[in-house]
Each structure stands twice: as C-alpha cells, then as structure tokens.
Design a protein around this motif. Structure first.
Motif, PDB file in Angstrom:
ATOM      1  N   VAL A 123       0.835  -1.208   0.000  1.00 44.87           N
ATOM      2  CA  VAL A 123       0.000   0.000   0.000  1.00 44.87           C
ATOM      3  C   VAL A 123       0.865   1.252   0.000  1.00 44.87           C
ATOM      4  N   VAL A 124       1.896   1.270   0.839  1.00 49.90           N
ATOM      5  CA  VAL A 124       2.761   2.448   0.931  1.00 49.90           C
ATOM      6  C   VAL A 124       3.437   2.723  -0.408  1.00 49.90           C
ATOM      7  N   ALA A 125       3.766   1.677  -1.153  1.00 48.65           N
ATOM      8  CA  ALA A 125       4.423   1.850  -2.450  1.00 48.65           C
ATOM      9  C   ALA A 125       3.576   2.665  -3.421  1.00 48.65           C
ATOM     10  N   GLU A 126       2.279   2.704  -3.194  1.00 48.41           N
ATOM     11  CA  GLU A 126       1.389   3.425  -4.107  1.00 48.41           C
ATOM     12  C   GLU A 126       1.433   4.939  -3.905  1.00 48.41           C
ATOM     13  N   PHE A 127       1.820   5.395  -2.711  1.00 44.52           N
ATOM     14  CA  PHE A 127       1.807   6.853  -2.480  1.00 44.52           C
ATOM     15  C   PHE A 127       3.121   7.420  -1.940  1.00 44.52           C
ATOM     16  N   ALA A 128       4.082   6.576  -1.620  1.00 43.41           N
ATOM     17  CA  ALA A 128       5.304   7.054  -0.964  1.00 43.41           C
ATOM     18  C   ALA A 128       6.151   7.894  -1.908  1.00 43.41           C
ATOM     19  N   ASP A 129       6.657   9.027  -1.393  1.00 42.95           N
ATOM     20  CA  ASP A 129       7.607   9.837  -2.148  1.00 42.95           C
ATOM     21  C   ASP A 129       9.025   9.477  -1.706  1.00 42.95           C
ATOM     22  N   GLY A 130      10.039  10.150  -2.279  1.00 45.58           N
ATOM     23  CA  GLY A 130      11.425   9.840  -1.983  1.00 45.58           C
ATOM     24  C   GLY A 130      11.794   9.931  -0.514  1.00 45.58           C
ATOM     25  N   PRO A 131      11.484  11.048   0.153  1.00 43.00           N
ATOM     26  CA  PRO A 131      11.836  11.148   1.575  1.00 43.00           C
ATOM     27  C   PRO A 131      11.206  10.057   2.436  1.00 43.00           C
ATOM     28  N   LEU A 132       9.935   9.683   2.156  1.00 42.51           N
ATOM     29  CA  LEU A 132       9.276   8.639   2.947  1.00 42.51           C
ATOM     30  C   LEU A 132       9.937   7.290   2.711  1.00 42.51           C
ATOM     31  N   ILE A 133      10.299   6.998   1.459  1.00 39.78           N
ATOM     32  CA  ILE A 133      10.971   5.720   1.169  1.00 39.78           C
ATOM     33  C   ILE A 133      12.319   5.661   1.885  1.00 39.78           C
ATOM     34  N   ASN A 134      13.063   6.759   1.825  1.00 41.21           N
ATOM     35  CA  ASN A 134      14.357   6.784   2.523  1.00 41.21           C
ATOM     36  C   ASN A 134      14.184   6.564   4.020  1.00 41.21           C
ATOM     37  N   GLN A 168      10.950  -6.749   0.998  1.00 38.99           N
ATOM     38  CA  GLN A 168      10.384  -5.408   0.810  1.00 38.99           C
ATOM     39  C   GLN A 168      11.475  -4.354   0.664  1.00 38.99           C
ATOM     40  N   LEU A 169      12.659  -4.607   1.209  1.00 40.42           N
ATOM     41  CA  LEU A 169      13.793  -3.706   1.012  1.00 40.42           C
ATOM     42  C   LEU A 169      14.147  -3.617  -0.465  1.00 40.42           C
ATOM     43  N   VAL A 170      14.149  -4.756  -1.129  1.00 38.72           N
ATOM     44  CA  VAL A 170      14.409  -4.770  -2.575  1.00 38.72           C
ATOM     45  C   VAL A 170      13.355  -3.959  -3.314  1.00 38.72           C
ATOM     46  N   MET A 171      12.080  -4.126  -2.913  1.00 38.46           N
ATOM     47  CA  MET A 171      10.999  -3.384  -3.570  1.00 38.46           C
ATOM     48  C   MET A 171      11.195  -1.872  -3.411  1.00 38.46           C
ATOM     49  N   LEU A 172      11.587  -1.430  -2.217  1.00 42.23           N
ATOM     50  CA  LEU A 172      11.802  -0.003  -1.988  1.00 42.23           C
ATOM     51  C   LEU A 172      12.975   0.512  -2.814  1.00 42.23           C
ATOM     52  N   CYS A 173      14.019  -0.307  -2.929  1.00 41.60           N
ATOM     53  CA  CYS A 173      15.163   0.099  -3.745  1.00 41.60           C
ATOM     54  C   CYS A 173      14.788   0.202  -5.222  1.00 41.60           C
ATOM     55  N   LYS A 174      13.946  -0.697  -5.681  1.00 44.36           N
ATOM     56  CA  LYS A 174      13.487  -0.617  -7.075  1.00 44.36           C
ATOM     57  C   LYS A 174      12.657   0.643  -7.306  1.00 44.36           C
ATOM     58  N   LEU A 175      11.855   1.002  -6.292  1.00 41.70           N
ATOM     59  CA  LEU A 175      11.064   2.234  -6.415  1.00 41.70           C
ATOM     60  C   LEU A 175      11.956   3.469  -6.458  1.00 41.70           C
ATOM     61  N   ARG A 176      13.040   3.433  -5.680  1.00 41.10           N
ATOM     62  CA  ARG A 176      13.919   4.597  -5.574  1.00 41.10           C
ATOM     63  C   ARG A 176      15.372   4.130  -5.525  1.00 41.10           C
ATOM     64  N   PRO A 177      15.975   3.821  -6.679  1.00 37.85           N
ATOM     65  CA  PRO A 177      17.366   3.334  -6.690  1.00 37.85           C
ATOM     66  C   PRO A 177      18.362   4.320  -6.085  1.00 37.85           C
ATOM     67  N   ALA A 178      18.038   5.615  -6.159  1.00 35.28           N
ATOM     68  CA  ALA A 178      18.974   6.631  -5.662  1.00 35.28           C
ATOM     69  C   ALA A 178      19.211   6.522  -4.164  1.00 35.28           C
ATOM     70  N   LEU A 179      18.361   5.803  -3.449  1.00 35.06           N
ATOM     71  CA  LEU A 179      18.520   5.737  -1.990  1.00 35.06           C
ATOM     72  C   LEU A 179      19.821   5.035  -1.599  1.00 35.06           C
ATOM     73  N   VAL A 180      20.367   4.176  -2.491  1.00 37.93           N
ATOM     74  CA  VAL A 180      21.614   3.491  -2.164  1.00 37.93           C
ATOM     75  C   VAL A 180      22.745   4.500  -2.035  1.00 37.93           C
ATOM     76  N   VAL A 181      22.722   5.537  -2.861  1.00 36.40           N
ATOM     77  CA  VAL A 181      23.717   6.611  -2.758  1.00 36.40           C
ATOM     78  C   VAL A 181      23.377   7.550  -1.610  1.00 36.40           C
ATOM     79  N   GLU A 182      22.100   7.923  -1.497  1.00 40.14           N
ATOM     80  CA  GLU A 182      21.687   8.903  -0.488  1.00 40.14           C
ATOM     81  C   GLU A 182      21.847   8.366   0.940  1.00 40.14           C
ATOM     82  N   LEU A 183      21.665   7.077   1.111  1.00 37.73           N
ATOM     83  CA  LEU A 183      21.751   6.486   2.453  1.00 37.73           C
ATOM     84  C   LEU A 183      23.014   5.641   2.602  1.00 37.73           C
TER      85      LEU A 183
END
Length: 811
Positions: A570-581, A611-626
């Motif tokens: 459910v969260v994947a449907e509305f989460a933005d970058g900051p929330l995913i991070n 689910q960690l993989v799913m979040l990374c697929k949604l926002r690949p940039a998080l690997v650099v940002e975090l």
C-alpha cells in the motif's frame, strides 16, 4: 459442547449401518400404519431423526417410507408431536426426489407451516419458494378461524424473503405491510389467558387477565412491544413480537420500492419533513400507502423501545433483551431514514439524548455502533456535529473492551463498512488507529482478514511510519494488554510498592513502576502520537520477554508478516522519496529492536528483506543517499548470521543500484568504499579457521557477496584484479576440510560454480561492464531487464566460451 450422554447417543447414531437403518425404518413404518400413534411412535421417530441428522453425509430411506412420512404429516388424525417429527425427518432428507407434498389445499396454519418448511428445505428452487410465498400471503389475506393463528406462518414468510425476495409481487408486499403495521401498533395491552388443563382442580371461571407491564414492573400505559411483560400472551401479541423480529429484513427488501411519486422531486427534504410530521399527528395516517404507513408505525415502535430501554429491569434476562432491542431499534430507524429522509429530523434529537444516556455504561457498548452509523449516514443532512460521538466511540471503547471478542468483531466490521464515509467526514478514524490495533492484538486469528481490508484505509503519508512501528510491536502490545487486564487484580499492598529506586521483578510490578509507566502509556496510547520516539520501548520489550511464549502473543506474532507485506504494497502506491528513505533507515534500525520470539523474528526478517528490494526498485537513488546507514549495516558481520535475509537483499541492492546508470551522483570513491566494506565481509566469512571454530554462513550470502563485488569491480575496473584474485581462492575455500565439515556438497558446488562464472566474466571487462553497468539509455530498457533476469544463463555461456569442453579442437 455436548454432555457425555448426548455424545454417546450421537456416536451410536453415527455408527448405525445402512442395513440396520433399513430394518429400523421398516419397524417405524409398521408402527405408523397402526391404529393409534402414541408414545412408541414418537420415540421411534425421535430415534430415526437423530440417526439421519447425526452424520454429515445424507442417509438413504426407502421411497415408500418417505411417502408414508408425508402421508402421516398431512393426516388430520396425526398428533401434533408426530407431525413435527415427520417434518423434521423430511427436512433432514432434503433434497428429496420422492416428495409429493403440496401446500395449495392446506387450511390448518400449523400444518401449513410444517409442510412449507419441508418444501423450502429442498434447496433454493425459485418455483417452490414462489409457490410457498404465494400460499402464505393468500392465507394471511383472509380472516383466519379461531385457533388458526397467523403466527405460525411468519417464520415461513421470513424464510421466503431470505431465499427469494422477488417471489412476492408489489400487491402482495402491500398486503403484508398493512398487516405488519397493525400487528406492530395495535396489539392488545391485556395479558393472555392461560389455557385450562382440564384437570380436577381447573376452575371454569378463569380470572380476567390483567394489563401487561413494563420490565420494571410498572403497568404499561402505552402500546404493546417486545419489551412488554406478561405471564401469558395473546395471538396478536405474538404477532407483534414476530413482526418486529422480521421488520428489518422486510424494510430492506421492500421498504424502498415505490417511494418516488411523480411530484416527489419537487419537494425539498424540509418540506417532506413537515408533511411527514403533519401526517403522523393527523387521524388520516391510515390513508398512507401501506409501505409508508409501515414505516410510520415502525418508527413509532422503535421510538417506544428506546423509551422502554431507560427502565431498570427486574430480571437480568430482561436487561439483556433491552440492549438487544435497543440495537435493533436504532438500526431500523437508520433504515427508515435512508428510505425517507423526512424522519431524520425527528430521530436526531432523541438519538443524541440516547447517546448521552448510555455512553458512560460499557454494557451498552454494542448499541453505540448503530448510533454512530446513524450519524455517519445522516449527520451531514441534519447539520449535526457528530465528532463527539465518534471520538467517544474510537477512544474509550477499544481501550476498555478490546478483550470482548463479539464486540471486537462488530467494531472492526463497522469500521470496515464505513471506511469511505470516515475518510470523507472525520479525521478521528485515522488518528485512532493505535486503539483499533488493540482489537487485532488481542483477537488476532479471527480478525486478520478484516484488518487486511481495513489497513489500506488507515495508511497515508502521515501515519505510515507510526503504523510500521506498531506492526513490528504488535506482539509486544498483546503482552502489554495482558498485563493491563491483570493489573487491577493486584493486591493493594503490591500496587503501593513502587519504589523508583528498585527495579521491578515482574511485569505486573512494572506496569505501575515510574521507570516503565510512560513506556506502557505510549504502547497503550489511544490515538496517534507521531512525535514520540518508539526507541524508548527497548527496555519494555526486554521486560515483556517473559510473556513471549504466551499462546495469545504467539498467535498475534504470526499475523505480523501478512500485514507487513500488505503495508509495503500500500505504501508503495503513495510514498515519495523522503518517505521511502525514512522507511529504509527504520527498516535497518528496527531489525535490531524486535520482540524476542525466534520464529517471529525470522518471519519478519524474511518480509523486510524482500520489501527492502521493492523499496530500492522504487527509488534506486537511496543506495547513494543512504550510503552511510547502508555501509554501517552491511559492514556488520553479525548481520550475516542473524539477519541473513535482510543482509543478502541489501547487498544485492548495492550491487544492482550503486551505479551512475541509476544516480549520476554515484562516484568511484563511493563504489570503492562499498567494495572495501563488502570485501572485508566476504573475507571474514570465507577465511580458513581451525576445524572446531569454523562458523556456517548461508551459501546465498556468500554467492551474493561475490556477485556484488564483481558488479562493483566492473564499474571501477581498477578493482578487477582484487576480485579475480579473491574468486580464484574460492576453490581452496570449498575444498578445505574445515569448510566441508559445515557445508553440504551441493552448496559448495554452487559457490564454486558461481565463483568460476564470475571470474570468467571478468576476463572480458567490456562484456562485464555492459552486463553489470549498462549505459544510461539502456539501464531501464526491456533488453537490460532481460539480461539481468537471465544473468545465470549468460554466465554459463561465457564460461563455456572460455573453457571449451575436453576434446574440442579449433578448426
């Protein structure tokens, strides 16, 4: 639960074989064909009924015997008890091919009721149901002779409209609506007369019946209702009770039909209200259409029930009946107001008074649900602020009565049915989710499906983080609720002994201890508190560890993985970058802060990893940002052993998304930093040790670490020699006696094969770079996705190219 004697009878009945049953049926047939059907016939029919009813599979009886049962049932000479038993056996035999019964010519209402019950038991055959409905209404239309009461027919009619509401025409429903209005409003207020027994002491001059009374013993001064009390009841009083029992279903099936008149659209709701008020106070109410008149009388009836519910009953059973009738009355009023909005203005005032009267009494908690439902449906039209009603419902009831299973189910079902209305009209619903989860924590298995439907409506950007923490702490909440329930039973001396300087010895002592009190208050909070830090619950989780083996806590823990997977979907449907991070950081942090139930932790790690993989697929940039948080997690050796599922997925995500193809901010320095950290991890878990001290790590983690180091080297080719040298040593690793003693042969073969494949791929750096680090314009194409999906196949092809099969000679 049956008594031992009943269990014994049932067992005997189930063990009767077909041949024995046939012989017994022949004996019963002989008795039924005798000159007089007395106690022996009744006893045999009771035994036969038990035999055919005791098993799940249908019993077979001879067609002639079934025909005999029908003959005895319809015979005017048969005693009533014999007829009832024959009908019961025929119902158990349904559907029955040898049925010759018909209800067309039967005049006796008791017999008609029995025959119709058999016909309706044949399955939902529209023609049969329609024929029964037509016959029942036809009998109700005429004036019945004395001792031929209509009350035997109403249960059959209720069954008909349950099976096939469309089987009655509008003319027929009007007939019944008119009858029901009279039964509800004009039943006698005098008690019935006891039937003389005919014995030696019976008095031919019976006393005049007295008036019915209220539940508190006062003489009734208004019309008869189901809450009126008498020693004996008249025929019309029984009809009054039966009419009320089927009123809700009748209104839902037929009350809304024919409401609109040609001019109904020209009148505002207020005009209709005034007209309705005038009509109800005038003497011309009988000129209303039958359905309108039924609604009017039903509204008056329910209003009277609400007034009667204010009386103090003399008997406990009457008090339970009061509460049940109150719930039904408010529900029917809500239906009436949906069908005719003019009643809303009349209902609002006395329902608000009712709410004020019962809201402080937890025994009336179930009645608060239909009241809240009414204001949800009609509060906007009546311009009433209903927030106080919703606030009391969501704040006090779950906190006090979470342990009531029937209320828990009804409450959650109420929330589920009204999610759309709540999200549109009030913020209290979402703010109260910590309270709602108390129902789930205490009643996990029965409510899991309801919460699967409910959770998406509780989630938004403002509640996601807090709900994530709450789901992980759900077993801990169950343990805390258990302590809260047991705490009031503590002796006074034990309650007083709360020295802040002395650490509590038990969970019960900790509940009131100053050191833990604020922690319990946060865990048991009634509304959302996003600003509070859940990290402060760490000592409480440790304290509650003594309850980790409690069956209720274990059952609750088993529901968490299901809800966690749903949460992330459910969260994947509305989460933005900051929330995913933020979720990724919390996911890594909370993996160290779970309630100590081993199976629970393993299941949660599995879900969090995927689910960690799913979040990374949604926002690949998080690997650099975090990168700081990810490096800290992936650089901890204990995570490989304790959280293999999360660690492996995290390492895979590093290899997949630490690339300029996904984030232009990715630098060679960052790639080298990740490489060095993961290289140290792989070295730590593959270094050769003395035989006795070699730990066993998941082969999957070793394979993923090798693949990720290869990917990083392909993007920073100065690292290729280091990786190749490391991979070349894997043969020595897998052949070491210390290693072969802790890993199975298949796992070691897989590790060696993967190391060889990766090493061969690195012998062609340009190919490795394209496979592992595609250009920016190719990284998201279907071609590259297919390459990644078929990577093991590609590795095998490269291996075969570089290592030709024995005997292969170039031409």
């Amino acid at each position: 639960m049956f008594t031992a004697a009943a269990e014994s009878f049932l067992k005997q009945a189930r063990e009767i074989q077909e041949e024995e049953l046939r012989r017994f049926a022949s004996r019963v047939a002989a008795i039924l064909q005798g000159p007089e059907l007395g106690p022996e016939a009744a006893d045999c029919l009771q035994r036969l009924h038990l035999t055919v009813a005791a098993t799940k599979y249908p019993r077979k009886l001879d067609g002639k015997f079934v025909e005999l049962l029908q003959t005895v049932l319809c015979s005017s000479k048969s005693p009533e008890q014999i007829q009832v038993l024959c009908a019961a056996i025929l119902r158990e035999m349904s559907p029955c091919n040898d049925l010759i019964l018909s209800c067309d010519e039967i005049q006796d209402t008791k017999l008609l009721s029995l025959v119709c019950s058999v016909l309706l038991a044949q399955g939902n055959k529209k023609a049969e149901v329609s024929a029964v409905g037509q016959r029942i209404v036809k009998v109700l239309e005429r004036r019945l002779p004395e001792r031929q009461g209509a009350r035997y027919l109403l249960p059959v009619l209720s069954n008909v409209i349950s099976l096939s509401p469309e089987s009655l025409t509008e003319e027929q429903t009007n007939v019944v609506s008119k009858k029901m209005a009279d039964w509800l409003r004009y039943a006698s207020v005098q008690q019935g007369v006891a039937q003389p027994s005919g014995g030696f002491f019976s008095n031919p001059r019976t006393r005049q019946p007295g008036p019915v009374t209220e539940v508190d013993g006062a003489i009734a001064t208004d019309f008869f209702t189901v809450l009126s009390v008498g020693q004996y009841y008249t025929e019309d009083q029984w009809l009054n009770v039966q009419a009320f029992s089927m009123l809700r279903h009748w209104l839902l099936c037929y009350g809304a039909k024919g409401l609109k008149t040609p001019n109904s659209d020209d009148k505002s709701g207020m005009d209709r209200s005034v007209m309705s008020m005038v009509s109800t106070t005038s003497t011309s109410s009988r000129l209303l259409l039958p359905k309108d008149r039924l609604r009017e009388k039903a509204f008056e009836y329910c209003q009277r029930l609400i007034e009667q519910s204010n009386r103090r009953p003399l008997k406990k059973d009457d008090g339970d009946l009061q509460k049940a009738c109150l719930i039904e009355a408010v529900t029917i009023i809500d239906i009436i107001c949906k069908q005719d909005s003019s009643y809303v203005y009349r209902a609002v005032s006395f329902l608000k008074i009712l709410h004020s009267r019962i809201s402080g009494d937890t025994t009336y908690a179930r009645a608060l649900l239909p009241i809240a439902q009414f204001f949800l449906n009609h509060g906007k039209m009546a311009a009433v602020d209903s927030d106080a009603i919703y606030k009391h419902l969501f704040t006090d009831i779950p906190a006090q009565l979470f342990h009531n299973p029937s209320l828990a189910f009804e409450f959650v079902q109420f929330c589920k049915d009204n999610t759309q209305l709540f999200t549109e009209t009030s913020s209290i619903f979402r703010q109260s989710f910590p309270n709602l989860f108390k129902f789930l924590a205490w009643n996990s298995p029965p409510l899991i499906s309801e919460f699967v439907d409910l959770l998406p409506f509780l989630l938004d950007a403002g509640t996601a983080i807090e709900i994530f923490h709450l789901l992980l702490d759900l077993p801990c909440l169950t343990a805390a609720l258990d302590i809260q329930l047991r705490s009031p039973a503590l002796p006074t001396s034990e309650k007083a002994a709360c020295d802040p300087a002395v650490k509590p010895a038990t969970c019960l002592e900790a509940f009131r201890h100053p050191l833990y009190k604020s922690m319990f208050q946060y865990l048991l909070r009634t509304k959302s508190a996003p600003e509070d830090a859940p990290e402060r619950l760490i000592p409480l989780r440790q304290l509650l560890g003594s309850l980790a083996s409690s069956p209720r806590v274990v059952q609750c823990a088993e529901t968490v993985p299901v809800l966690l997977e749903l949460f992330f979907r459910v969260v994947a449907e509305f989460a933005d970058g900051p929330l995913i991070n933020q979720l990724v950081v919390l996911l890594l942090q909370r993996s160290d802060q779970l309630y100590e139930i081993p199976a629970f932790k393993d299941d949660v790690y599995r879900v969090l990893g995927s689910q960690l993989v799913m979040l990374c697929k949604l926002r690949p940039a998080l690997v650099v940002e975090l990168s700081t948080e990810i490096l800290e997690f992936s650089g901890t050796v204990s995570n490989i052993q304790n959280k293999e599922a999360i660690f492996t997925h995290m390492v895979w995500a590093i290899g997949e998304y630490m690339s300029v193809s996904y984030d232009k901010r990715c630098t060679v320095e960052q790639i080298n930093q990740f490489f060095e950290t993961l290289e140290a991890m792989l070295f730590e878990i593959t270094q050769l040790r003395p035989l006795a001290s070699t730990p066993s790590y998941a082969p999957r983690a070793i394979s993923v670490l090798m693949a990720t180091l290869t990917k990083l080297a392909a993007r920073s080719q100065d690292l290729i020699p280091r990786v190749s040298m490391f991979l070349s040593k894997m043969r020595t690793f897998v052949q070491s006696p210390a290693v072969t003693s802790v890993y199975c042969e298949e796992d070691l073969d897989e590790i060696l094969i993967r190391a060889t494949e990766l090493m061969n791929l690195l012998k062609m750096p340009s190919v490795a770079q394209f496979v592992f680090t595609p250009p920016v314009d190719v990284a998201s194409t279907r071609f590259q996705r297919e390459v990644n999906d078929s990577l093991p196949f590609a590795l095998r092809i490269v291996t075969r190219l570089l290592e030709p099969a024995p005997g292969f000679m170039p031409g």
